[in-house]
Design an enzyme around this catalytic site. Structure first.
Site, PDB file in Angstrom:
ATOM      1  CB  CYS A 157      -4.704   0.033 -11.286  1.00  0.00           C
ATOM      2  SG  CYS A 157      -4.788  -0.009  -9.454  1.00  0.00           S
ATOM      3  N   GLY A 160       9.067  -5.736 -12.558  1.00  0.00           N
ATOM      4  CA  GLY A 160       8.427  -6.870 -11.574  1.00  0.00           C
ATOM      5  C   GLY A 160       9.375  -7.784 -10.987  1.00  0.00           C
ATOM      6  N   GLY A 190       7.055  -8.051  -6.102  1.00  0.00           N
ATOM      7  CA  GLY A 190       8.339  -8.536  -5.493  1.00  0.00           C
ATOM      8  C   GLY A 190       9.070  -9.585  -6.135  1.00  0.00           C
ATOM      9  N   GLY A 239       0.235   6.421  -9.500  1.00  0.00           N
ATOM     10  CA  GLY A 239      -1.008   6.777 -10.428  1.00  0.00           C
ATOM     11  C   GLY A 239      -1.954   7.764  -9.925  1.00  0.00           C
ATOM     12  N   GLY A 254      -5.222   0.966  -4.266  1.00  0.00           N
ATOM     13  CA  GLY A 254      -6.417   1.387  -4.851  1.00  0.00           C
ATOM     14  C   GLY A 254      -6.534   2.906  -5.341  1.00  0.00           C
ATOM     15  N   GLY A 299      10.476  -1.397  -7.937  1.00  0.00           N
ATOM     16  CA  GLY A 299       9.095  -0.808  -7.098  1.00  0.00           C
ATOM     17  C   GLY A 299       9.451  -1.441  -5.665  1.00  0.00           C
TER      18      GLY A 299
HETATM   19  C1  FMN Z   1       2.242  -0.270  -2.986  1.00  0.00           C
HETATM   20  C2  FMN Z   1       2.161  -0.338  -4.604  1.00  0.00           C
HETATM   21  C3  FMN Z   1       1.444   0.576  -5.341  1.00  0.00           C
HETATM   22  C4  FMN Z   1       1.145   0.526  -6.860  1.00  0.00           C
HETATM   23  N1  FMN Z   1       0.491   1.539  -7.340  1.00  0.00           N
HETATM   24  C5  FMN Z   1       0.609   1.495  -8.654  1.00  0.00           C
HETATM   25  C6  FMN Z   1       0.120   2.685  -9.537  1.00  0.00           C
HETATM   26  O1  FMN Z   1      -0.432   3.644  -9.050  1.00  0.00           O
HETATM   27  N2  FMN Z   1       0.389   2.414 -10.735  1.00  0.00           N
HETATM   28  C7  FMN Z   1       0.668   1.683 -11.374  1.00  0.00           C
HETATM   29  O2  FMN Z   1       0.987   1.597 -12.766  1.00  0.00           O
HETATM   30  N3  FMN Z   1       1.365   0.565 -10.907  1.00  0.00           N
HETATM   31  C8  FMN Z   1       1.356   0.615  -9.473  1.00  0.00           C
HETATM   32  N4  FMN Z   1       2.083  -0.643  -8.730  1.00  0.00           N
HETATM   33  C9  FMN Z   1       2.759  -1.723  -9.554  1.00  0.00           C
HETATM   34  C10 FMN Z   1       4.366  -1.296  -9.632  1.00  0.00           C
HETATM   35  O3  FMN Z   1       4.369  -0.127 -10.391  1.00  0.00           O
HETATM   36  C11 FMN Z   1       4.906  -2.635 -10.380  1.00  0.00           C
HETATM   37  O4  FMN Z   1       4.308  -2.714 -11.680  1.00  0.00           O
HETATM   38  C12 FMN Z   1       4.736  -3.820  -9.605  1.00  0.00           C
HETATM   39  O5  FMN Z   1       4.839  -3.615  -8.081  1.00  0.00           O
HETATM   40  C13 FMN Z   1       5.878  -4.675  -9.894  1.00  0.00           C
HETATM   41  O6  FMN Z   1       6.949  -4.287  -9.710  1.00  0.00           O
HETATM   42  P1  FMN Z   1       8.013  -4.560  -8.481  1.00  0.00           P
HETATM   43  O7  FMN Z   1       7.878  -5.998  -7.908  1.00  0.00           O
HETATM   44  O8  FMN Z   1       9.242  -4.088  -8.886  1.00  0.00           O
HETATM   45  O9  FMN Z   1       7.243  -3.859  -7.337  1.00  0.00           O
HETATM   46  C14 FMN Z   1       2.121  -0.334  -7.402  1.00  0.00           C
HETATM   47  C15 FMN Z   1       2.739  -1.523  -6.565  1.00  0.00           C
HETATM   48  C16 FMN Z   1       2.833  -1.257  -5.355  1.00  0.00           C
HETATM   49  C17 FMN Z   1       3.610  -2.453  -4.636  1.00  0.00           C
END
Ligand code: FMN
Ligand code: FAD
Ligand code: FAD
Ligand code: FMN
Ligand code: FES
Ligand code: FES
Lengths: 253, 303, 303, 253
Positions: free
Chosen positions: C129, C242, C216, C46, C72, C264
């Site tokens: 966010c 997700g 996760g 982001g 953040g 992610g």
């Molecule tokens: C360390 C970390 C940083 C993230 N930073 C952002 C971000 O900058 N912008 C955003 O839209 N989502 C951000 N997310 C959310 C992920 O893009 C995603 O929506 C979320 O982790 C769910 O997917 P996952 O379970 O496959 O990780 C972040 C997630 C993690 C774990």
């Protein structure tokens, strides 16, 4: 106490087919409480829900399980070795009513695939004349045939592909048998055919059912099964508490 | 031995561990393992005015560190409960909470009134069940909905009233505040998060109800966050639940602001989980020279 | 070999797997393991109009089958991104998505306009966010909020626009519909569920930010449910994410209604997770004689 | 390739104290890439996040880890046996700049408790005169002393309770030493004291930092650490990519 948990050491582990395992565990606390046809809820490390597995054999202080790897949980269990232990909640549910049919009766035990194991304990405990009709996909899937013979059964085998025993369905063999009571476990289509055959002959038939479970003891109401009242209306009973063995005329298959 | 006693809305509990509604039935099955007096309290399976058949099976699915259920409030109805289960339960030496659910405000009120005439210890207003079509969570989503159903029931309820909130909202603390304003004596949270699983071979949802309620360790951090937010917002006691499976989880939940906690799914993984949680909690208190478990409530030190 | 190509809002992706924003940075680190062209697309960390320092540490906590983060939005700002990262990224043979976040509608619009003048493939509007005080999820909670910010940005955005939605709401499908009405070309969901962990020894929240976003495997059933509800509600493509960590999860997500999916947290557990997911997906399609992965989208058969 | 994952077989496992384990794994792919002071991210079965553990030793095709059981993840790792394997992501981060100080220099390696292991690799690789000052809680917590001697160090030992070596802190020993460069790893209070002592003497000091991590490679920005710019302003760098070893005058302890 009707059931409890026990940390049971695996005494013996054998692999019966490509994906079926046979384990005997030490269960001095649970085995004395157990009856054939009951089941256990086995804890899989890392999993929230326990796995329901039938008691295939009941010793003085041992329990025997024969199970197939079907998903993640049974895969983990299959990796355990003799000497490892399993946290087991047992014995659960009601067994096969093998005592109600007396020693003068002829019982047939009809199993399909992984439905075969729970019948072995029942067959062993039955004191009358006994016949086993066991159906499998093919030769490589055959399990426990000798155990049924050893339990005093005349044993018939069928395979879907004819690679072993009779080419056909368990009901093809049953057609040619006479019996006073039937105990069955296996896939739904097989059960339906068996129940129909028994109903036509007016012979009592008991079937063992499966359903996804959480508690295993009747508290969560998760393992619903549609049951028929005498008046024909139906309601949801529970496989873990009201079953897993049901009189065929009471369960909606 | 530390003092594990807590008092919620005037009701004394021998310890802060309460069996969560729907996971311990009416207590009979777990009484095989240990006396029910082991538990501080028991929240009975959600009951409705009339018997309910529940949803068709399958009703259970496993998820990573959790599970889904779509039992759908199968229960024998309030009269049956009062006749068959309550007398026995009241003899077990544990606080007994009736969890009530309805399709209409009238249902809720009728049950509250009926139960107020019994020796039940507390009523838990379940306006957060995700598994029924009419009623259930529909009353629990907006603050207005929570306030109006709570106020209605309050008029008919002379027992301590705890409102159980759903986590499937943007601001659960606001809903808790609405319950408080309408006269609730306590709130309990969280009920289940709505989830879904699909069998990739049959392409069918695993649950016959398509969706179900997620519970178990997976939801724990969400529950802690919501309890923390809620405890800062309301003055009435907050009973925390959702994914508690170890004594450490219980401590964490109380630090976040819970005056007592409920344990649900952990019973399925290990029927002895409550015994282990209480033992660990007691040891933790002793080691840290904390005289009473009540001293934990809300003692998190936010940054 | 099945055809893994998908098209989202007119943008072609070689396969439906997109690296999720914030988990793959700007691609450099994972390019050590395999060419970035392995991924159908990459949603960059982001970015904001100006550089942001991010939140103080600790920013990471583990949970059952998941994790919390409170990074953040640490990032070097949009200009730095366009200058330093975008040119390299555009040469990697993967679709490049800019994930933008702001504290004011003006921020969002300025970034959308600036990026519209570059060769970025798509813009992902991050109004979800949970880890920043001003802005972020505040625009994404109510349908009105989603609609107004989307409409504003749409005016300044000539690139395909995907709106990323937060799961911390009562009805995510309604928010998706609001984004659609305001001109979004696609929606992506879910962002993280807000959670909290407390260290029971120090009594401090594990995260310096007190709360963080949960991701996760733990959140997967919630994501599937939300994607399913959303896909029934909107006509624009839904990108599902997700908790996806296996190819089975990816199939499930697509059956629920996703036209593509993001991965992610799984990168952290196993940097090769995307490779394994794509291999499994391909084999599944072949075994089931499905010619194109697009045939999976929304093919769940609800009861 | 700078780093990669490898499924590494455990060749040797030893228990050093009640809660510290010493494992050497086969890592033909990763070991040739590694430098002292770098670390690995070790996958713990069933956990979402890998555990960062320093490279304590680097062989031709082996890596050595010495770690303490501090929570659930390290507990699971400690249960692994020789013959089992671990999924390892390595080598990560920047090592100790032992090459920048030449063979004519005298380096002191200062470690506290579980901060000792990462220094061993650095000490082994350093070619000049070397002294190790290792601090522990008490006698039962002492680890790796012989290894430092074996690596060519003069080794001093301190314990908090005086049950072994010098009764006191590592800085009590350092007071009496002269050295040109210092490499340190240990708990924050120790690091602060060591950095202060070095600053007073105007001796360069390098410290190894810890922070909770997700990716371990610089992609997630999870492992923030407050760093100082030359102008005194500060910003968040990242332990996994910018560290774990930092020049003491750049990091806010
Ligand atoms: C360390 C970390 C940083 C993230 N930073 C952002 C971000 O900058 N912008 C955003 O839209 N989502 C951000 N997310 C959310 C992920 O893009 C995603 O929506 C979320 O982790 C769910 O997917 P996952 O379970 O496959 O990780 C972040 C997630 C993690 C774990
Ligand atoms: C009373 C009873 C007795 C059984 N006896 C045996 C036996 O003796 N031998 C044997 O091989 N199998 C038996 N089964 C089936 C066995 O429980 C499942 O194969 C097993 O639970 C699959 O778990 P998994 O982790 O491998 O599969 P997964 O698909 O990963 O399991 C996911 C979830 O679904 C549940 N589940 C999946 N399939 C079934 C099923 N058919 N029945 C109930 N729950 C299921 C699992 O328990 C788990 O909660 C029995 C089932 C019941 C209800
Ligand atoms: C660069 C680096 C090198 C390290 N080298 C070593 C070493 O050689 N030997 C050794 O014994 N320990 C080392 N540590 C500390 C080690 O990573 C933690 O003790 C370990 O992660 C704890 O995991 P757990 O599952 O036992 O604890 P839990 O508390 O169950 O872990 C929960 C989460 O917090 C993280 N966490 C907890 N403590 C720490 C910590 N101190 N630092 C970073 N993350 C933490 C875990 O990784 C996990 O994500 C190192 C840490 C870093 C950052
Ligand atoms: C099988 C099952 C049935 C449930 N039935 C009810 C119910 O009838 N009433 C209710 O308020 N909550 C019900 N719940 C929700 C639990 O009481 C609890 O809020 C939720 O499971 C979270 O706690 P846990 O993670 O400890 O299980 C049920 C949960 C499960 C798993
Ligand atoms: S599994 Fe809980 S009632 Fe049967
Ligand atoms: S752990 Fe991801 S940036 Fe350091």
């Amino acid at each position: 106490m009707k059931y409890d948990t026990e940390l049971c050491t695996i005494l013996e582990k054998r692999q019966l087919t490509a994906d079926i395992f046979d384990m005997t565990v030490s269960a001095p606390k649970l085995a004395p409480l157990a009856k054939p046809g009951q089941f256990a809820q086995i804890l899989v490390p890392g999993k929230t829900l326990r796995r329901p597995i039938s008691l295939c054999g009941i010793g003085k202080d041992t329990l025997r399980f024969v199970f197939q790897v079907r998903g993640e949980g049974t895969k983990v269990l299959a990796e355990l070795q003799a000497g490892d232990s399993m946290d087991i909640l047992a014995p659960l549910g009601n067994g096969f009513p093998v005592e109600t049919a007396g020693a003068d009766k002829h019982a047939v035990f009809v199993g399909g695939g992984i439905g075969v194991p729970p019948l072995l304990g029942a067959a062993s405990a039955f004191s009358g004349e006994k016949t086993a009709v066991l159906g499998f996909r093919g030769k490589d899937a055959v399990i426990l045939m000798k155990d049924f013979v050893h339990a005093g059964c005349e044993a018939f085998l069928t395979t879907d592909d004819g690679s072993f025993g009779v080419h056909g369905l368990v009901t093809d063999v049953m057609q040619n048998l006479t019996f006073d009571v039937c105990y069955a476990c296996g896939p739904a289509p097989m059960l339906r055919a068996v129940v129909k055959l028994c109903a036509e002959r007016n012979v009592p038939c008991y079937v063992s059912m499966e359903q996804r479970m959480a508690c295993g003891i009747g508290a969560c109401l998760g393992c619903a099964v549609e049951l028929r009242r005498e008046d024909g209306s139906s309601y949801y009973g529970h496989v873990c508490k009201d079953g897993p063995v049901f009189s065929a005329d009471r369960v909606v298959l | 031995m530390a003092d594990l006693k807590v008092k919620i809305a005037g009701v004394p509990f021998e310890n802060p561990l309460i069996g969560a509604s729907g996971t311990v039935g009416f207590g009979h099955e777990y009484a095989e393992f240990y006396p029910l007096s082991t538990l501080g309290g028991i929240s009975c399976k959600g009951i409705t005015l009339k018997e309910r058949p529940g949803n068709p099976p399958p009703r259970i699915a496993e998820t990573s560190a959790g599970m889904l259920n779509s039992v759908g409030l199968q229960n024998p109805g309030v009269e049956h409960f009062i006749r068959e289960d309550l007398p026995w339960l009241k003899q077990q030496g544990t606080a007994v909470i009736a969890n009530i659910a309805g399709s209409t405000p009238e249902d809720y009120c009728a049950m509250a009134e009926r139960l107020s005439g019994t020796d039940i210890d507390m009523i838990e207003l379940n306006i957060s069940c995700p598994n029924v079509k009419a009623g259930g969570a529909q009353f629990g989503v907006t603050p207005q909905g929570v306030e109006s159903i709570t106020a209605e029931v309050r008029k008919h309820c002379t027992k301590p009233l705890m409102v159980k909130l759903t986590p499937n909202v943007a601001d659960i603390a606001e809903n808790a505040a609405a319950a408080e304003a309408a006269g609730a004596d306590a709130v309990s949270l969280i009920n289940t998060l709505t989830g879904m699983r699909i069998d990739i071979h049959t392409r069918r949802p695993v649950l016959r109800n398509n969706t179900g309620g997620m519970s178990g360790p997976a939801v724990f951090p969400v529950a802690v966050r919501m309890v923390w937010q809620t405890a800062q917002r309301v003055k009435i006691p907050v009973v925390g639940l959702g994914g508690i499976s170890t004594w450490q989880d219980a401590v964490e939940m109380m630090l976040a602001g819970a005056a007592a906690f409920q344990v649900g799914t952990a019973f399925f993984t290990d029927p002895y989980a409550p015994v282990k949680i209480l033992k660990g909690l007691d040891e933790y208190l002793n080691q840290n020279k904390i005289a009473s478990v009540t001293e934990l409530t809300g003692k998190v030190k936010p940054w």
